[in-house]
Design a protein around this motif. Sequence first.
Motif, mmCIF file in Angstrom:
data_model
loop_
_atom_site.group_PDB
_atom_site.id
_atom_site.type_symbol
_atom_site.label_atom_id
_atom_site.label_comp_id
_atom_site.label_asym_id
_atom_site.label_seq_id
_atom_site.Cartn_x
_atom_site.Cartn_y
_atom_site.Cartn_z
ATOM 1 N N ILE A 5 0.856 -1.171 0.000
ATOM 2 C CA ILE A 5 0.000 0.000 0.000
ATOM 3 C C ILE A 5 0.899 1.229 0.000
ATOM 4 C CG2 ILE A 5 -1.973 1.131 1.086
ATOM 5 C CD1 ILE A 5 -2.394 -1.856 0.400
ATOM 6 N N ILE A 6 0.796 2.065 -1.024
ATOM 7 C CA ILE A 6 1.594 3.288 -1.101
ATOM 8 C C ILE A 6 0.762 4.452 -0.567
ATOM 9 C CG2 ILE A 6 2.854 4.866 -2.619
ATOM 10 C CD1 ILE A 6 3.204 2.564 -4.571
ATOM 11 N N ILE A 7 1.310 5.134 0.438
ATOM 12 C CA ILE A 7 0.619 6.265 1.049
ATOM 13 C C ILE A 7 1.516 7.496 0.968
ATOM 14 C CG2 ILE A 7 -0.472 7.160 3.143
ATOM 15 C CD1 ILE A 7 -0.951 4.314 4.058
ATOM 16 N N PRO A 8 1.268 8.398 0.005
ATOM 17 C CA PRO A 8 2.066 9.633 -0.064
ATOM 18 C C PRO A 8 1.668 10.584 1.066
ATOM 19 C CG PRO A 8 0.953 9.153 -2.153
ATOM 20 C CD PRO A 8 0.330 8.306 -1.100
ATOM 21 N N THR A 9 2.652 11.298 1.620
ATOM 22 C CA THR A 9 2.351 12.232 2.698
ATOM 23 C C THR A 9 3.078 13.554 2.506
ATOM 24 O OG1 THR A 9 4.153 11.327 4.067
ATOM 25 C CG2 THR A 9 1.946 10.436 4.423
ATOM 26 N N TYR A 10 2.398 14.597 2.900
ATOM 27 C CA TYR A 10 3.001 15.920 3.051
ATOM 28 C C TYR A 10 2.201 16.651 4.117
ATOM 29 C CZ TYR A 10 5.071 20.451 2.219
ATOM 30 O OH TYR A 10 5.740 21.643 2.395
ATOM 31 N N ASN A 11 2.837 16.910 5.243
ATOM 32 C CA ASN A 11 2.175 17.541 6.387
ATOM 33 C C ASN A 11 0.928 16.774 6.820
ATOM 34 O OD1 ASN A 11 4.128 19.498 6.473
ATOM 35 N ND2 ASN A 11 2.860 21.139 5.628
ATOM 36 N N GLU A 12 1.126 15.506 7.147
ATOM 37 C CA GLU A 12 0.025 14.643 7.590
ATOM 38 C C GLU A 12 0.310 14.070 8.977
ATOM 39 O OE1 GLU A 12 -2.774 14.325 6.208
ATOM 40 O OE2 GLU A 12 -2.544 14.809 4.079
ATOM 41 N N VAL A 35 5.430 7.402 1.587
ATOM 42 C CA VAL A 35 6.317 8.209 0.743
ATOM 43 C C VAL A 35 6.172 9.658 1.190
ATOM 44 C CG1 VAL A 35 6.956 8.851 -1.603
ATOM 45 C CG2 VAL A 35 5.969 6.590 -1.161
ATOM 46 N N ASP A 36 7.148 10.137 1.926
ATOM 47 C CA ASP A 36 7.040 11.472 2.518
ATOM 48 C C ASP A 36 7.909 12.475 1.773
ATOM 49 O OD1 ASP A 36 6.028 13.195 4.732
ATOM 50 O OD2 ASP A 36 8.183 13.445 5.049
ATOM 51 N N ASP A 37 7.300 13.613 1.427
ATOM 52 C CA ASP A 37 7.997 14.668 0.678
ATOM 53 C C ASP A 37 8.640 15.691 1.621
ATOM 54 O OD1 ASP A 37 7.325 13.501 -1.682
ATOM 55 O OD2 ASP A 37 6.147 15.159 -2.463
ATOM 56 N N SER A 38 9.449 15.201 2.558
ATOM 57 C CA SER A 38 10.155 16.075 3.507
ATOM 58 C C SER A 38 9.186 17.024 4.213
ATOM 59 C CB SER A 38 11.263 16.866 2.799
ATOM 60 O OG SER A 38 12.257 16.000 2.302
ATOM 61 N N SER A 39 8.130 16.471 4.760
ATOM 62 C CA SER A 39 7.114 17.279 5.445
ATOM 63 C C SER A 39 7.746 18.106 6.560
ATOM 64 C CB SER A 39 6.031 16.385 6.041
ATOM 65 O OG SER A 39 5.361 15.642 5.052
ATOM 66 N N PRO A 40 7.553 19.413 6.559
ATOM 67 C CA PRO A 40 8.128 20.239 7.627
ATOM 68 C C PRO A 40 7.464 20.049 8.983
ATOM 69 C CG PRO A 40 6.821 21.580 6.118
ATOM 70 C CD PRO A 40 6.935 20.228 5.500
ATOM 71 N N HIS A 61 11.811 8.524 1.939
ATOM 72 C CA HIS A 61 11.931 9.964 2.117
ATOM 73 C C HIS A 61 12.372 10.592 0.801
ATOM 74 C CE1 HIS A 61 11.489 9.948 6.500
ATOM 75 N NE2 HIS A 61 12.206 8.840 6.502
ATOM 76 N N ARG A 62 11.651 11.623 0.390
ATOM 77 C CA ARG A 62 11.992 12.351 -0.827
ATOM 78 C C ARG A 62 12.516 13.741 -0.466
ATOM 79 N NH1 ARG A 62 9.307 11.911 -5.565
ATOM 80 N NH2 ARG A 62 7.967 13.686 -5.092
ATOM 81 N N ALA A 63 13.244 14.325 -1.398
ATOM 82 C CA ALA A 63 13.978 15.557 -1.094
ATOM 83 C C ALA A 63 13.082 16.754 -0.840
ATOM 84 C CB ALA A 63 14.949 15.877 -2.224
#
Length: 253
Positions: A5-12, A35-40, A61-63
């Motif tokens: 299961i692929i779960i993309p995240t950004y500020n979640e 898959v996290d886009d370097s969530s701040p 982790h993505r850049a």
Amino acid sequence: MSTLIIIPTYNERENVASIVGRVRASTPDVFVLVVDDSSPDGTGEIADALAAADDHVRVLHRAGKEGLGAAYREGMQWALAAGYDRIVEMDADGSHRPEELHRLLEAVETADVVLGSRWVPGGGVENWPASRRLLSRGGSAYSRLALGVPVKDATGGYRAFTARALERIRFTDVASQGYCFQIDMLRRAYDEGLRIVEVPITFVEREHGASKMTTGIVVEAMLRVTGWGIMGLPRRFRRRPEPTAPIEEPVEL
């Protein structure tokens, strides 16, 4: 068969632990890739803690923030390289209920692509205003008309693919971002003659965090779908060979 299961995240940060826990509780045999886009806001660190406590959870982790489509492409590449047989897309915000995941997994045993559909009998949405319903139904109707893909829900993001289907779709060539990524993947699957089914799901509006839907995402989808439709007109007017496995009626489970 092994399932990821692929779960993309950004500020979640408010949602990621809950959604991963619900997936693992409802379908204990599956693996999860966040898959996290370097969530701040620290989402990636929370995901790392989940992975440390559960050997069925992985984190990529993505850049930086590069969009939903890019996150799914990288996650799918990771999944194929790792040898998973079935790959599922799922939102992090709880709008895709893990408790309905079994419907997609049962259907993908005999299909190439399974769409979790809000607009087939048995499907629906909760806590959406009329404007969102109109936008979703209108987007699917326009995609169906422009591209000739006979499905009820062309824009939904709760989907299951076999590894074979992803390879035939050539998903690494998909440049679309946002929700247009879902339409692009669907049209490629249909053009490849893959067996596509829809199963009913109930989409629940997020309770925490902000929606990623923007005007730019809608405009991108409209422009790209229009362009694909124009480019595909000659082929649609020619007699098209029968797909190797035609579109099915909605699966009732």
